[in-house]
Design a protein around this motif. Structure first.
Motif, PDB file in Angstrom:
ATOM      1  N   ILE A 178      -8.409   6.492   3.988  1.00  0.00           N
ATOM      2  CA  ILE A 178      -6.991   6.679   2.864  1.00  0.00           C
ATOM      3  C   ILE A 178      -5.821   5.531   3.978  1.00  0.00           C
ATOM      4  O   ILE A 178      -6.113   5.595   6.022  1.00  0.00           O
ATOM      5  CB  ILE A 178      -6.480   7.540   2.981  1.00  0.00           C
ATOM      6  CG1 ILE A 178      -6.317   8.638   3.530  1.00  0.00           C
ATOM      7  CG2 ILE A 178      -7.438   7.516   1.584  1.00  0.00           C
ATOM      8  CD1 ILE A 178      -5.674   9.957   2.329  1.00  0.00           C
TER       9      ILE A 178
ATOM     10  N   ASP B 261      -3.693   0.031   0.437  1.00  0.00           N
ATOM     11  CA  ASP B 261      -4.927   1.015   0.264  1.00  0.00           C
ATOM     12  C   ASP B 261      -5.613   0.531  -0.481  1.00  0.00           C
ATOM     13  O   ASP B 261      -7.195   0.628  -0.072  1.00  0.00           O
ATOM     14  CB  ASP B 261      -4.049   1.532  -1.446  1.00  0.00           C
ATOM     15  CG  ASP B 261      -3.089   2.785  -0.859  1.00  0.00           C
ATOM     16  OD1 ASP B 261      -2.849   2.797   0.239  1.00  0.00           O
ATOM     17  OD2 ASP B 261      -2.660   3.024  -1.486  1.00  0.00           O
TER      18      ASP B 261
ATOM     19  N   GLU C  90     -10.086   1.384   1.361  1.00  0.00           N
ATOM     20  CA  GLU C  90     -10.784   1.941   0.676  1.00  0.00           C
ATOM     21  C   GLU C  90     -12.124   1.364   0.711  1.00  0.00           C
ATOM     22  O   GLU C  90     -12.953   2.310   0.317  1.00  0.00           O
ATOM     23  CB  GLU C  90     -10.017   2.743  -0.838  1.00  0.00           C
ATOM     24  CG  GLU C  90      -8.233   3.133  -0.281  1.00  0.00           C
ATOM     25  CD  GLU C  90      -7.532   3.704  -1.042  1.00  0.00           C
ATOM     26  OE1 GLU C  90      -8.348   3.627  -2.726  1.00  0.00           O
ATOM     27  OE2 GLU C  90      -7.212   4.857  -1.730  1.00  0.00           O
TER      28      GLU C  90
ATOM     29  N   GLU D  11      -9.814  10.737   5.225  1.00  0.00           N
ATOM     30  CA  GLU D  11      -9.347  11.153   4.097  1.00  0.00           C
ATOM     31  C   GLU D  11      -9.436  12.676   3.916  1.00  0.00           C
ATOM     32  O   GLU D  11      -8.727  13.400   3.785  1.00  0.00           O
ATOM     33  CB  GLU D  11     -10.080  10.903   2.776  1.00  0.00           C
ATOM     34  CG  GLU D  11     -10.577  11.440   1.740  1.00  0.00           C
ATOM     35  CD  GLU D  11     -10.796  11.023   0.516  1.00  0.00           C
ATOM     36  OE1 GLU D  11     -10.251  10.795  -1.223  1.00  0.00           O
ATOM     37  OE2 GLU D  11     -12.133  11.384   0.601  1.00  0.00           O
TER      38      GLU D  11
END
Length: 118
Positions: free
Chosen positions: A4, A87, A91, A38
């Protein structure tokens, strides 16, 4: 494994969340993006130039050419859009370990370990 975006920094005393360019239609700003696993502390740093086409034209018109590596080109300054794009890309990068993911993220940002050889 999943990574992330943990932080975005403008490289100045103005935080990304507080930064606003003088001209939203014509801006270029290098961002330092911290990307990490993450569920773990830390991560790796990437440099991404967020800019508009108008800024590219203004800055490089006299040279007639510019390379586009490590650039996120947006139509106008939109902090939320920039964050969402970063993002979304990060991701979408998956791998068996963070090193594999980090190399994929390096396709869009200048990675602090680019060209590292063990």
């Amino acid at each position: 494994m999943k990574a992330i975006v943990k932080n975005i920094d403008t490289g100045s005393d103005v935080a990304f969340d507080a930064y606003h360019p003088a001209d939203e239609e014509c801006f270029g700003r290098w961002l330092t993006v911290l990307v990490g696993p993450e569920n773990e502390e830390g991560g790796h740093l990437y440099q991404v130039l967020a800019c508009t086409p108008e800024w590219i034209q203004r800055e490089f018109l006299h040279t007639g050419a510019v390379w586009g590596r490590h650039m996120l080109i947006v139509s106008r300054y939109d902090q939320g859009r920039i964050r969402r794009e970063l993002d979304h890309y990060v991701e979408g990068c998956t791998g068996d370990n963070f090193w594999e993911i980090a190399q994929k993220v390096a396709r869009i940002g200048a990675w602090e370990f680019e060209d590292y050889q063990s």
